[in-house]
Write a protein that holds these residues in place. Structure first.
Motif, mmCIF file in Angstrom:
data_model
loop_
_atom_site.group_PDB
_atom_site.id
_atom_site.type_symbol
_atom_site.label_atom_id
_atom_site.label_comp_id
_atom_site.label_asym_id
_atom_site.label_seq_id
_atom_site.Cartn_x
_atom_site.Cartn_y
_atom_site.Cartn_z
ATOM 1 N N MET A 1 0.867 -1.186 0.000
ATOM 2 C CA MET A 1 0.000 0.000 0.000
ATOM 3 C C MET A 1 0.900 1.231 0.000
ATOM 4 S SD MET A 1 -2.982 1.074 2.688
ATOM 5 C CE MET A 1 -3.844 -0.443 2.276
ATOM 6 N N SER A 2 0.542 2.217 -0.863
ATOM 7 C CA SER A 2 1.374 3.406 -1.008
ATOM 8 C C SER A 2 1.114 4.388 0.127
ATOM 9 C CB SER A 2 1.096 4.079 -2.354
ATOM 10 O OG SER A 2 -0.251 4.519 -2.372
ATOM 11 N N THR A 3 2.031 5.297 0.259
ATOM 12 C CA THR A 3 1.907 6.329 1.311
ATOM 13 C C THR A 3 0.678 7.215 1.089
ATOM 14 O OG1 THR A 3 4.310 6.333 1.494
ATOM 15 C CG2 THR A 3 3.132 8.209 2.438
ATOM 16 N N ALA A 4 0.285 7.532 -0.160
ATOM 17 C CA ALA A 4 -0.885 8.377 -0.491
ATOM 18 C C ALA A 4 -2.185 7.720 -0.058
ATOM 19 C CB ALA A 4 -0.905 8.657 -1.987
ATOM 20 N N GLN A 5 -2.271 6.367 -0.277
ATOM 21 C CA GLN A 5 -3.497 5.658 0.126
ATOM 22 C C GLN A 5 -3.654 5.664 1.639
ATOM 23 O OE1 GLN A 5 -2.996 1.830 -1.670
ATOM 24 N NE2 GLN A 5 -3.858 2.502 -3.646
ATOM 25 N N LEU A 6 -2.585 5.469 2.404
ATOM 26 C CA LEU A 6 -2.668 5.501 3.867
ATOM 27 C C LEU A 6 -3.106 6.875 4.370
ATOM 28 C CD1 LEU A 6 0.573 3.497 4.754
ATOM 29 C CD2 LEU A 6 -1.794 2.731 4.986
ATOM 30 N N ALA A 7 -2.620 7.936 3.728
ATOM 31 C CA ALA A 7 -3.007 9.298 4.139
ATOM 32 C C ALA A 7 -4.491 9.558 3.884
ATOM 33 C CB ALA A 7 -2.150 10.310 3.387
ATOM 34 N N SER A 8 -5.026 9.015 2.751
ATOM 35 C CA SER A 8 -6.451 9.214 2.430
ATOM 36 C C SER A 8 -7.343 8.523 3.427
ATOM 37 C CB SER A 8 -6.718 8.710 1.013
ATOM 38 O OG SER A 8 -8.080 8.820 0.721
ATOM 39 N N GLU A 9 -6.974 7.260 3.828
ATOM 40 C CA GLU A 9 -7.795 6.536 4.803
ATOM 41 C C GLU A 9 -7.760 7.218 6.164
ATOM 42 O OE1 GLU A 9 -6.462 2.556 4.920
ATOM 43 O OE2 GLU A 9 -7.236 2.058 2.925
ATOM 44 N N SER A 10 -6.655 7.802 6.526
ATOM 45 C CA SER A 10 -6.572 8.487 7.824
ATOM 46 C C SER A 10 -7.440 9.748 7.843
ATOM 47 C CB SER A 10 -5.107 8.834 8.128
ATOM 48 O OG SER A 10 -4.599 9.723 7.147
ATOM 49 N N GLU A 11 -7.611 10.405 6.657
ATOM 50 C CA GLU A 11 -8.469 11.588 6.578
ATOM 51 C C GLU A 11 -9.946 11.227 6.619
ATOM 52 O OE1 GLU A 11 -7.324 13.615 3.104
ATOM 53 O OE2 GLU A 11 -5.409 14.349 3.900
ATOM 54 N N LEU A 12 -10.371 10.107 6.020
ATOM 55 C CA LEU A 12 -11.786 9.708 6.001
ATOM 56 C C LEU A 12 -12.254 9.209 7.353
ATOM 57 C CD1 LEU A 12 -11.984 7.898 2.554
ATOM 58 C CD2 LEU A 12 -12.924 10.132 3.160
ATOM 59 N N HIS A 13 -11.408 8.689 8.133
ATOM 60 C CA HIS A 13 -11.826 8.088 9.391
ATOM 61 C C HIS A 13 -12.464 9.119 10.334
ATOM 62 C CE1 HIS A 13 -11.971 5.081 12.471
ATOM 63 N NE2 HIS A 13 -11.268 5.856 13.302
ATOM 64 N N PRO A 14 -11.882 10.279 10.573
ATOM 65 C CA PRO A 14 -12.546 11.293 11.427
ATOM 66 C C PRO A 14 -13.865 11.784 10.839
ATOM 67 C CG PRO A 14 -10.222 11.766 11.215
ATOM 68 C CD PRO A 14 -10.518 10.704 10.214
ATOM 69 N N MET A 15 -13.979 11.929 9.523
ATOM 70 C CA MET A 15 -15.229 12.377 8.894
ATOM 71 C C MET A 15 -16.340 11.361 9.100
ATOM 72 S SD MET A 15 -13.756 14.030 5.360
ATOM 73 C CE MET A 15 -15.415 14.339 4.797
ATOM 74 N N GLU A 16 -16.005 10.109 9.012
ATOM 75 C CA GLU A 16 -17.000 9.050 9.236
ATOM 76 C C GLU A 16 -17.482 9.073 10.681
ATOM 77 O OE1 GLU A 16 -19.525 5.949 8.289
ATOM 78 O OE2 GLU A 16 -18.317 7.252 6.991
ATOM 79 N N LYS A 17 -16.540 9.310 11.601
ATOM 80 C CA LYS A 17 -16.953 9.377 13.008
ATOM 81 C C LYS A 17 -17.903 10.534 13.257
ATOM 82 C CE LYS A 17 -12.871 7.199 15.074
ATOM 83 N NZ LYS A 17 -11.747 7.399 15.996
ATOM 84 N N ARG A 19 -19.928 11.917 11.100
ATOM 85 C CA ARG A 19 -21.230 11.638 10.473
ATOM 86 C C ARG A 19 -22.052 10.710 11.345
ATOM 87 N NH1 ARG A 19 -23.615 8.039 7.042
ATOM 88 N NH2 ARG A 19 -21.804 6.651 7.077
ATOM 89 N N ARG A 20 -21.359 9.697 11.896
ATOM 90 C CA ARG A 20 -22.081 8.762 12.765
ATOM 91 C C ARG A 20 -22.577 9.451 14.038
ATOM 92 N NH1 ARG A 20 -18.378 3.248 12.393
ATOM 93 N NH2 ARG A 20 -18.794 2.817 10.174
ATOM 94 N N ARG A 21 -21.765 10.350 14.594
ATOM 95 C CA ARG A 21 -22.204 11.073 15.782
ATOM 96 C C ARG A 21 -23.431 11.948 15.469
ATOM 97 N NH1 ARG A 21 -16.582 12.519 16.383
ATOM 98 N NH2 ARG A 21 -15.499 11.109 17.836
ATOM 99 N N LEU A 22 -23.419 12.586 14.282
ATOM 100 C CA LEU A 22 -24.547 13.429 13.887
ATOM 101 C C LEU A 22 -25.819 12.611 13.749
ATOM 102 C CD1 LEU A 22 -25.569 16.203 13.048
ATOM 103 C CD2 LEU A 22 -24.852 15.692 10.703
ATOM 104 N N VAL A 26 -29.277 13.111 15.857
ATOM 105 C CA VAL A 26 -30.582 13.294 15.208
ATOM 106 C C VAL A 26 -31.573 12.242 15.686
ATOM 107 C CG1 VAL A 26 -31.785 13.231 13.008
ATOM 108 C CG2 VAL A 26 -29.631 14.464 13.198
ATOM 109 N N ALA A 27 -31.112 11.001 15.770
ATOM 110 C CA ALA A 27 -31.989 9.929 16.241
ATOM 111 C C ALA A 27 -32.450 10.179 17.666
ATOM 112 C CB ALA A 27 -31.270 8.588 16.129
#
Length: 390
Positions: A1-17, A19-22, A26-27
């Protein structure tokens, strides 16, 4: 796995958290709102019936012209408070005054004519007495003449002439008695005051006097002036609307509830009223007085005719009369036509059958006293005219 792919997954993880909290928040809000709604329903909603199809109503007294004429002066303006009997406008009253003076002269002439009729009766009575005295004299003369006939002191011709004079005198008495009966027919069992001819003239005069009095247009009740359509120089007809007077101390609310809720609404229940005029911070505490004997559509200009079966069924509205405490009206004055929100606590008060309304006529009733003095004044003037001509 390249360094660029690891950086992208690390950025999506906080956004997903986030969204789930939101979604969780709402629920939770939805669940909390539902719980609050259920709690509101059990604690309040199931005991209250609400409608925003409610309006303030009151007595709007029309002020019409009671005689024809031209407006000479207008003395009041819209929104002004007027008292019962206060002059609102003045009609040019020359024509009605002339009619009154004509009726006054006719009444005076009638009184004098009736006096003459009474005098005629007295004169005929005296005339009959004179003719009867003459008839008695002729009969006594005839008796003496007949006693003197055998001695030749009286001629037969003189006796025959006396017979003719007695016949003529008897006819004159009969004529006078007939004239007396005709004269007595005009005045028998009456006085000048209650003679039919005088009473007829009195009625004509009183009518003309009242018509003249009504060139002054007065307020029938006390209240606030509205709908002024009177202007100087305006020619008005008898019965034409010129003003309206609205008393604001006796108002009520007519609320239109759906027929599906009417089984729980009865006279005597308490009602919480909220006016858009004052907002939600002011509440009026009303009481149901009664239900109008029919749905609103039954009193429309074109009531429904559903005999064919080809119609759209809608939920009807039933008008309900609600009293407003006068103390609250004094503190928060209302106006007829204002919108209201009516909420009925159907378990409150002491409900009565819909066939036993609590509506009663006010103690003072719906009446005006400004016309009571008209007839009294006219009668006083008529009596004065009669006395003057006796």
């Amino acid at each position: 796995m390249s360094t660029a792919q690891l950086a992208s997954e690390s950025e999506l993880h906080p956004m997903e958290k986030r969204r789930r909290r939101l979604l969780v928040v709402v629920a939770l809000i939805i669940i909390l709102a539902g719980l609050i709604g259920i709690l509101w329903w059990f604690l309040r909603g199931q005991y209250w019936i609400e409608t925003n199809d409610a309006y303030v109503n009151g007595n709007i007294s029309p002020v019409d012209s009671l005689s024809a004429g031209t407006i000479q002066q207008v003395l009041v303006e819209n929104t002004e408070y007027v008292h019962a009997g206060q002059i609102l406008a003045i009609l040019q009253g020359n024509h009605s005054r002339l009619d009154m003076e004509k009726a006054q002269a006719h009444l005076a002439a009638t009184v004098r004519q009736v006096r003459q009729d009474f005098a005629e009766v007295h004169a005929l009575q005296q005339n009959i007495q004179a003719k009867n005295a003459m008839l008695r004299k002729l009969k006594m003369d005839l008796s003496r003449y007949q006693q003197s006939l055998p001695s030749g002191a009286i001629s037969v011709i003189r006796i025959e002439n006396t017979y003719n004079e007695i016949a003529a005198a008897s006819a004159a008495v009969a004529e006078a008695q007939a004239r007396l009966q005709g004269a007595e027919a005009l005045v028998a069992s009456t006085t000048v005051y209650d003679n039919p001819l005088v009473q007829q003239a009195v009625a004509a005069y009183e009518k003309a006097d009242i018509t003249w009095q009504r060139h002054l247009i007065r307020a029938p009740i006390s209240g606030y002036l509205a709908q002024r359509s009177a202007y100087p120089g305006l020619k008005v007809k008898d019965g034409q609307r010129l003003f309206s007077v609205v008393p604001l101390n006796d108002l009520w609310v007519v609320a239109n509830f759906k027929e599906t809720a009417m089984r729980r609404i009865h006279p005597g229940q308490s009602v919480q009223l909220t006016s858009y005029y004052y907002g939600s911070e002011v509440h009026f505490h009303g009481t149901i007085l009664g239900l109008l004997p029919g749905a609103g559509s039954a009193f429309s200009i074109l009531p429904p005719q559903n005999a064919t079966g080809n119609y759209i069924h809608i939920v009807e509205r039933v008008p309900v009369r609600i009293a407003i405490p006068r103390a609250e009206l004094r503190k928060y004055p209302l106006r007829p036509g204002l919108s209201m929100i009516a909420e009925v606590h159907w378990q409150s008060g002491h409900p009565h059958s819909v066939l036993q309304p609590l509506t009663i006529t006010p103690k003072q009733g719906y009446e005006t006293s400004i016309y009571h003095d008209e007839m009294e004044r006219a009668q006083i003037c008529a009596n004065r005219i009669i006395q003057k001509n006796l």
